[in-house]
Design a protein around this motif. Structure first.
Motif: not given
Length: 438
Positions: A388-392
């Motif tokens: 999720m962090a990688d996808n903002g």
């Protein structure tokens, strides 16, 4: 990962037990089974309340040179694998009040989803010399959901001992009243009228409003105002997962019991009614399961909307953005579409009561704003949160779940609490989202 127990097995072992232990597993209760570096624990921590309540054998000092260590060995049976283990209990009195339960099957604790369950019981008639049995139930399994329902485990449940002969359930007076009403309807031939009175479940909006009002009365509040409540996420979780679900179950029992009774009373005898009416019974129970799942999502949405409304937060609900329909846009879709980076003015808030892989829907289409995914799910893995962090995407969770040892949330930067969301993302960064300041 070991073979997971079936619901039939679980009920069978609960039925033959004199006491039942249920503990939600913390990450360090099972992380050792997946990571050799954590092999120093190799077991589960037992809270002081359970240690002192007589479920486990008594621990004593067996080494005079180390008087601070109390321990014992005892046999445990693990039905999922059919093995008996010589397990160990150790209490290091100089380190705290918890006791370590070790020498347990590693495979039972490997590959578990966060917030899984340890279930155990004591037996009057030992199996293979063991008076204690234990199972591990993965929180993603259907059995976990059934366990939570059977023992009425609330959202803030962590551990407890139960008497199998006195399990939580519907209040006796309500149960007896329903039985009396149905019996009278059968006797007087008015079952059809009873069914018509209960022919439809109340709307989700009605359940939500009843649950909110119940919480307000219980807590002597006039509004669910996130600026006046220290833990708004916990309040939302309490209302949606506990209070409203209790109201729903009471209504569901009346509704479904009448449907089943109509089916099995239609034949000339009970056996023929059940056999011939099986398709209708099957459809009834399938409909019940589907209703529960669909209700949860809408329930969560109603309660978050109420918190926004009572907090005078500007929002639009269920607007269409391309092929997406996020639950909330703050303050409105016009602001969202017109803003440019760094997205200071507007945001998306989507809701998922349970995540699994469905959060990926948010990353399929770029949205011109900050994205927050709110959930009351305590089973999200660290890998999923990293993706999720990688996808903002920021994960928005109740305050108690962020701090819990049973979840993966505590040290991850893209996981924030509802308290942080209102204080930092709205009050500090986007004060224009509050109606009172416009």
């Amino acid at each position: 990962m070991a073979n997971r127990p079936s619901w039939t097995d679980i009920r069978s072992w609960v039925a033959k037990s004199s006491r039942i232990l249920i503990k939600k597993l913390a990450r360090n209760d099972c992380g050792w089974a997946d990571n050799a570096k954590n092999g120093h624990q190799n077991g589960v921590y037992v809270p002081r309340e359970i240690r002192e309540d007589g479920f486990f054998p008594e621990v004593r000092n067996t080494n005079p040179d180390k008087p601070h260590i109390l321990d014992t060995l005892f046999e445990t049976f693990w039905p999922s694998t059919g093995e008996t283990k010589l397990s160990s209990l150790k209490h290091y009195t100089n380190k705290g009040t918890e006791m370590q339960f070790t020498r347990v099957p590693r495979d039972e604790f490997a590959g578990l989803t966060p917030a899984s369950w340890l279930l155990g019981g004591t037996l009057d008639h030992p199996v293979g010399g063991a008076h204690h049995w234990f199972m591990v139930i993965d929180s993603e399994s259907e059995e976990a959901e059934l366990l939570e329902s059977m023992f009425s485990l609330d959202s803030d449940f962590h551990f407890a001992l139960f008497d199998p002969d006195a399990l939580p359930g519907e209040p006796l007076d309500e149960t007896e009243q329903l039985i009396e009403e149905l019996t009278r309807a059968l006797r007087e031939g008015t079952l059809d009228q009873f069914i018509r009175r209960t022919s439809a479940m109340p709307a989700t909006e009605d359940f939500a409003l009843q649950a909110q009002e119940s919480w307000l009365v219980e807590n002597h509040k006039e509004a669910i105002d996130p600026w006046l409540i220290p833990n708004p996420g916990d309040v939302i979780m309490r209302i949606s997962r506990d209070i409203e679900y209790t109201l729903f179950k009471r209504a569901e029992v009346r509704f479904r019991a009448a449907q089943v009774l109509r089916t099995i009373s239609a034949g000339t005898d009970l056996a023929s009614a059940v056999v011939r009416g099986f398709p209708e019974l099957d459809a009834t129970f399938l409909s019940a399961a589907q209703t529960r799942k669909s209700r949860a999502g809408r329930s969560f949405e109603h309660h978050v909307a109420r918190v926004f409304m009572d907090g005078n937060v500007r929002y639009e609900e269920q607007v269409i953005l391309g092929s997406r329909r996020p639950d909330f846009v703050l303050p409105d879709v016009m602001t969202l579409r017109s803003q440019t980076r760094p997205f200071d003015d507007a945001m998306i808030v989507s809701l998922k009561t349970t995540l699994r892989e469905r959060w990926k829907q948010l990353s399929l289409e770029r949205i011109n704003g900050a994205v927050f995914l709110a959930t009351v799910d305590d089973r999200v893995t660290a890998d999923a949160i990293s993706d999720m962090a990688d996808n903002g995407i920021h994960l928005l969770v109740p305050e108690s779940l962020k701090a819990s040892k049973e979840t993966c949330y505590a040290k991850l930067a893209n996981v924030i609490t509802f308290r942080e969301f209102f204080d930092e993302e709205i009050a500090d960064k986007r004060p224009q989202l509050r109606n009172s300041l416009i």
